[in-house]
Write an enzyme that holds these catalytic residues in place. Structure first.
Site, PDB file in Angstrom:
ATOM      1  N   HIS A 268       0.874  -1.189   0.000  1.00  0.00           N
ATOM      2  CA  HIS A 268       0.000   0.000   0.000  1.00  0.00           C
ATOM      3  C   HIS A 268       0.910   1.238   0.000  1.00  0.00           C
ATOM      4  O   HIS A 268       1.655   1.462  -0.947  1.00  0.00           O
ATOM      5  CB  HIS A 268      -0.938  -0.108   1.200  1.00  0.00           C
ATOM      6  CG  HIS A 268      -2.062   0.890   1.247  1.00  0.00           C
ATOM      7  ND1 HIS A 268      -2.406   1.695   0.184  1.00  0.00           N
ATOM      8  CD2 HIS A 268      -2.927   1.217   2.247  1.00  0.00           C
ATOM      9  CE1 HIS A 268      -3.429   2.464   0.541  1.00  0.00           C
ATOM     10  NE2 HIS A 268      -3.756   2.197   1.788  1.00  0.00           N
ATOM     11  N   HIS A 307      -2.493  -2.409  -9.774  1.00  0.00           N
ATOM     12  CA  HIS A 307      -3.412  -1.764  -8.835  1.00  0.00           C
ATOM     13  C   HIS A 307      -4.682  -2.576  -8.775  1.00  0.00           C
ATOM     14  O   HIS A 307      -5.105  -3.131  -9.785  1.00  0.00           O
ATOM     15  CB  HIS A 307      -3.726  -0.327  -9.313  1.00  0.00           C
ATOM     16  CG  HIS A 307      -4.275   0.528  -8.228  1.00  0.00           C
ATOM     17  ND1 HIS A 307      -5.607   0.536  -7.904  1.00  0.00           N
ATOM     18  CD2 HIS A 307      -3.661   1.387  -7.378  1.00  0.00           C
ATOM     19  CE1 HIS A 307      -5.788   1.373  -6.900  1.00  0.00           C
ATOM     20  NE2 HIS A 307      -4.630   1.900  -6.556  1.00  0.00           N
ATOM     21  N   ASP A 363       2.762   5.312  -7.109  1.00  0.00           N
ATOM     22  CA  ASP A 363       4.008   5.213  -6.363  1.00  0.00           C
ATOM     23  C   ASP A 363       5.232   4.999  -7.234  1.00  0.00           C
ATOM     24  O   ASP A 363       6.353   5.046  -6.741  1.00  0.00           O
ATOM     25  CB  ASP A 363       3.907   4.056  -5.354  1.00  0.00           C
ATOM     26  CG  ASP A 363       3.029   4.448  -4.190  1.00  0.00           C
ATOM     27  OD1 ASP A 363       3.059   5.638  -3.834  1.00  0.00           O
ATOM     28  OD2 ASP A 363       2.316   3.583  -3.663  1.00  0.00           O
TER      29      ASP A 363
HETATM   30  N1  ACO Z   1       4.529  -7.297 -10.425  1.00  0.00           N
HETATM   31  C1  ACO Z   1       4.399  -8.506 -11.001  1.00  0.00           C
HETATM   32  N2  ACO Z   1       3.250  -9.187 -11.075  1.00  0.00           N
HETATM   33  C2  ACO Z   1       2.177  -8.624 -10.530  1.00  0.00           C
HETATM   34  C3  ACO Z   1       2.225  -7.350  -9.915  1.00  0.00           C
HETATM   35  C4  ACO Z   1       3.458  -6.687  -9.885  1.00  0.00           C
HETATM   36  N3  ACO Z   1       3.570  -5.493  -9.324  1.00  0.00           N
HETATM   37  N4  ACO Z   1       0.985  -7.032  -9.469  1.00  0.00           N
HETATM   38  C5  ACO Z   1       0.186  -8.039  -9.793  1.00  0.00           C
HETATM   39  N5  ACO Z   1       0.900  -9.020 -10.431  1.00  0.00           N
HETATM   40  C6  ACO Z   1       0.377 -10.253 -10.999  1.00  0.00           C
HETATM   41  C7  ACO Z   1       0.061 -11.276  -9.918  1.00  0.00           C
HETATM   42  O1  ACO Z   1       1.172 -12.092  -9.652  1.00  0.00           O
HETATM   43  C8  ACO Z   1      -1.094 -12.001 -10.531  1.00  0.00           C
HETATM   44  O2  ACO Z   1      -0.576 -12.872 -11.507  1.00  0.00           O
HETATM   45  P1  ACO Z   1      -1.261 -14.336 -11.739  1.00  0.00           P
HETATM   46  O3  ACO Z   1      -2.629 -14.038 -12.260  1.00  0.00           O
HETATM   47  O4  ACO Z   1      -0.360 -15.022 -12.697  1.00  0.00           O
HETATM   48  O5  ACO Z   1      -1.293 -14.980 -10.368  1.00  0.00           O
HETATM   49  C9  ACO Z   1      -1.866 -10.921 -11.284  1.00  0.00           C
HETATM   50  O6  ACO Z   1      -0.876  -9.927 -11.609  1.00  0.00           O
HETATM   51  C10 ACO Z   1      -2.974 -10.270 -10.468  1.00  0.00           C
HETATM   52  O7  ACO Z   1      -2.412  -9.815  -9.237  1.00  0.00           O
HETATM   53  P2  ACO Z   1      -3.184  -9.717  -7.864  1.00  0.00           P
HETATM   54  O8  ACO Z   1      -2.211  -9.880  -6.751  1.00  0.00           O
HETATM   55  O9  ACO Z   1      -4.378 -10.619  -7.889  1.00  0.00           O
HETATM   56  O10 ACO Z   1      -3.707  -8.228  -7.918  1.00  0.00           O
HETATM   57  P3  ACO Z   1      -4.295  -7.439  -6.676  1.00  0.00           P
HETATM   58  O11 ACO Z   1      -5.352  -6.575  -7.227  1.00  0.00           O
HETATM   59  O12 ACO Z   1      -4.638  -8.336  -5.557  1.00  0.00           O
HETATM   60  O13 ACO Z   1      -3.045  -6.577  -6.186  1.00  0.00           O
HETATM   61  C11 ACO Z   1      -1.506  -4.843  -5.843  1.00  0.00           C
HETATM   62  C12 ACO Z   1      -2.888  -5.217  -6.387  1.00  0.00           C
HETATM   63  C13 ACO Z   1      -1.381  -5.266  -4.353  1.00  0.00           C
HETATM   64  C14 ACO Z   1      -1.357  -3.316  -5.907  1.00  0.00           C
HETATM   65  C15 ACO Z   1      -0.424  -5.546  -6.701  1.00  0.00           C
HETATM   66  O14 ACO Z   1      -0.541  -5.149  -8.057  1.00  0.00           O
HETATM   67  C16 ACO Z   1       0.985  -5.293  -6.184  1.00  0.00           C
HETATM   68  O15 ACO Z   1       1.446  -6.007  -5.284  1.00  0.00           O
HETATM   69  N6  ACO Z   1       1.708  -4.262  -6.754  1.00  0.00           N
HETATM   70  C17 ACO Z   1       3.002  -3.926  -6.273  1.00  0.00           C
HETATM   71  C18 ACO Z   1       2.901  -3.106  -5.003  1.00  0.00           C
HETATM   72  C19 ACO Z   1       2.423  -1.697  -5.281  1.00  0.00           C
HETATM   73  O16 ACO Z   1       2.919  -1.009  -6.173  1.00  0.00           O
HETATM   74  N7  ACO Z   1       1.470  -1.244  -4.442  1.00  0.00           N
HETATM   75  C20 ACO Z   1       0.953   0.133  -4.521  1.00  0.00           C
HETATM   76  C21 ACO Z   1      -0.463   0.146  -4.950  1.00  0.00           C
HETATM   77  S1  ACO Z   1      -0.986   1.817  -5.095  1.00  0.00           S
HETATM   78  C22 ACO Z   1      -1.308   2.270  -3.538  1.00  0.00           C
HETATM   79  O17 ACO Z   1      -1.598   1.548  -2.634  1.00  0.00           O
HETATM   80  C23 ACO Z   1      -1.145   3.696  -3.273  1.00  0.00           C
END
Ligand code: ACO
Length: 431
Positions: A268, A307, A363
């Site tokens: 987050h 996201h 971010d």
């Molecule tokens: N890098 C690589 N792969 C990713 C990423 C990433 N940043 N984000 C999602 N994926 C992949 C997952 O592994 C998953 O792949 P799969 O279908 O093969 O299993 C698919 O994309 C879907 O991902 P989820 O985890 O289901 O997506 P969710 O909506 O739960 O997560 C989140 C969203 C937590 C923001 C995620 O994208 C993440 O961890 N990003 C990196 C951290 C980040 O930048 N957070 C800031 C968010 S903005 C904020 O809070 C202000």
């Protein structure tokens, strides 16, 4: 006009139900009538992480994740970033309308005149270890404010709530700056009420021997815009914490402490910090393809990408990317920017990221800008918390005014042991 309802047939019983549809949603409680027998609890929705459950009806922030749209109280984020100020946007979020000239002046006066913190909070700050993370210090000291303002418990009094809102918006930058000064062993700098909200924050962070601190106008403007972009984002993890904790009616200081804790996590508000660490770990542009390969193999995530809601380019990231040029011109270029640009270029053309609709989020670039401003990495989530305080407060206010809201209490599906007899310790055997 099609009927606004959902017809459900329960194949366990053959019974048919009409469930009303309002705002493209059904009420989960309407499913409770669907039972197999009289003693049955009724049907529930299972939705871990609340990916498809609306917990409130809100009028504050609108997001269309597919189109990359973000609006506060109906105003597009791009227009607010261009024409407004953080404090004006804060007023808008809290009150629903932009202030007129008089309202704006009063609002600025109130926020400016609540920036000081009790000296005992300063002493508390001194008791943290020299290397304490400023986010831990911020969460603890904002919770401690609860003990200085016991009247804040009276959360059903709107005037009292408004008073605490001034205090919180005004004091968060002071707590944040003091936590930073503590971590570098520098004396605390008291607020300067002649400066703008952002100018004063920079003063409390960076002033050394000068009699009067004069903020760099480019950096002051850039931070103001970044604060606008971070001011609210509807029902995310920290806002849900604010609403969830606030729903049991504690004072807003402890509820903001809970929201701050939720924001701290790397998934987050801690993500901008994680982005910087990731860019440093990559080290140079040539190593980007190798890093992307590892991410695709499941070895870590590309921080600052993806996201829960945005499935196209995060509109805040677009604004920040444009702003980066002005900041780097004033502060000197950041070598990590080259790595970030290369990472974005490769990721946006790679099938793994394209098919999963992973785009840069707010971010991805904000950390680079903060760093160019001379702000240390540990402070990134703290900056986010200052800006988001008003969003948390607006959502808290809305929740308390909503007659449908009750103490938050999700259900569970119990999959544990059936009832069993207690076995005395000496008779227990490992299987
Ligand atoms: N890098 C690589 N792969 C990713 C990423 C990433 N940043 N984000 C999602 N994926 C992949 C997952 O592994 C998953 O792949 P799969 O279908 O093969 O299993 C698919 O994309 C879907 O991902 P989820 O985890 O289901 O997506 P969710 O909506 O739960 O997560 C989140 C969203 C937590 C923001 C995620 O994208 C993440 O961890 N990003 C990196 C951290 C980040 O930048 N957070 C800031 C968010 S903005 C904020 O809070 C202000």
């Amino acid at each position: 006009m099609p009927q606004q309802s959902l017809t459900v047939i329960d194949n366990r019983t053959g019974k048919k139900y009409e469930i009303p549809v309002e705002n493209d949603s059904i009420r989960s409680m309407d499913l409770r009538q669907i039972k197999v027998h009289d003693g049955d609890f009724g049907l529930m929705c299972y939705d871990p992480a609340f990916v498809n459950t609306a917990a409130c009806r809100s009028r504050i922030t609108y997001i269309d994740g597919d189109q990359g749209i973000l609006r506060y109280r109906g105003y597009p984020i791009e227009e607010l970033a261009e024409h407004s100020t953080y404090l004006e946007t804060a007023y808008l979020l809290l009150n629903g309308e932009l202030p007129d000239a008089k309202e704006y002046e009063d609002w600025i006066y109130q926020v400016t005149h609540h920036t000081f913190i009790h000296e005992n909070v300063k002493h508390m700050m001194e008791s943290f270890r020299y290397d304490a993370h400023p986010m831990g210090m911020l969460a603890s000291t904002v919770a401690a404010l609860s003990t200085f303002y016991p009247e804040a418990k009276n959360v059903m009094d709107p005037e009292n709530r408004q008073h605490q809102a001034f205090r919180l918006i005004a004091k968060m930058p002071t707590l944040a700056a003091f936590s930073y000064r503590h971590s570098i062993g520098m004396p605390y700098v008291y607020p300067d009420n002649d400066l703008s909200y952002i100018g004063n924050f920079l003063n409390m962070m960076f002033r050394t021997t000068e009699l009067k601190y004069v903020p760099d106008p480019v950096l002051e403007k850039a931070l103001d815009v970044l604060f606008i972009l971070h001011a609210d984002h509807e029902q995310n993890c920290s806002t849900s914490a604010m609403r969830g904790v606030g729903s049991s009616h504690p004072d807003p200081y402890v509820a903001i402490a809970a929201a701050t804790a939720a924001l701290y996590g790397p998934l987050h508000g801690g993500a901008n910090e994680a982005v910087l660490r990731m860019l440093r770990q990559i080290g140079n542009k040539q190593r980007v393809p190798e890093f992307v390969k590892k991410v695709k193999a499941g070895e870590g995530r590309l921080m600052g990408f993806g996201h829960r809601v945005y499935k196209s380019y995060d509109p805040r990231a677009k604004i920040i990317k444009r702003m980066a040029d002005a900041v780097f011109e004033a502060s000197g270029s950041n070598p990590l920017l080259d790595i970030a640009l290369e990472l974005e270029r490769i990721a946006l053309s790679d099938d793994y990221f394209v098919t999963r609709r992973l785009y840069p989020n707010v971010d991805f670039y904000s950390g680079l800008i903060y760093q160019a401003m001379g702000l240390p990495v540990d402070m990134f989530p703290v900056l986010f918390a200052i800006a988001r305080t008003v969003g948390w407060l607006a959502q808290w206010e809305e929740m308390l005014r909503d007659p449908e809201q009750k103490i938050a209490r999700p259900r569970q599906i119990y999959l544990g042991e059936e009832k069993r007899a207690y076995v005395p310790r000496e008779m227990r055997r490992k299987k």
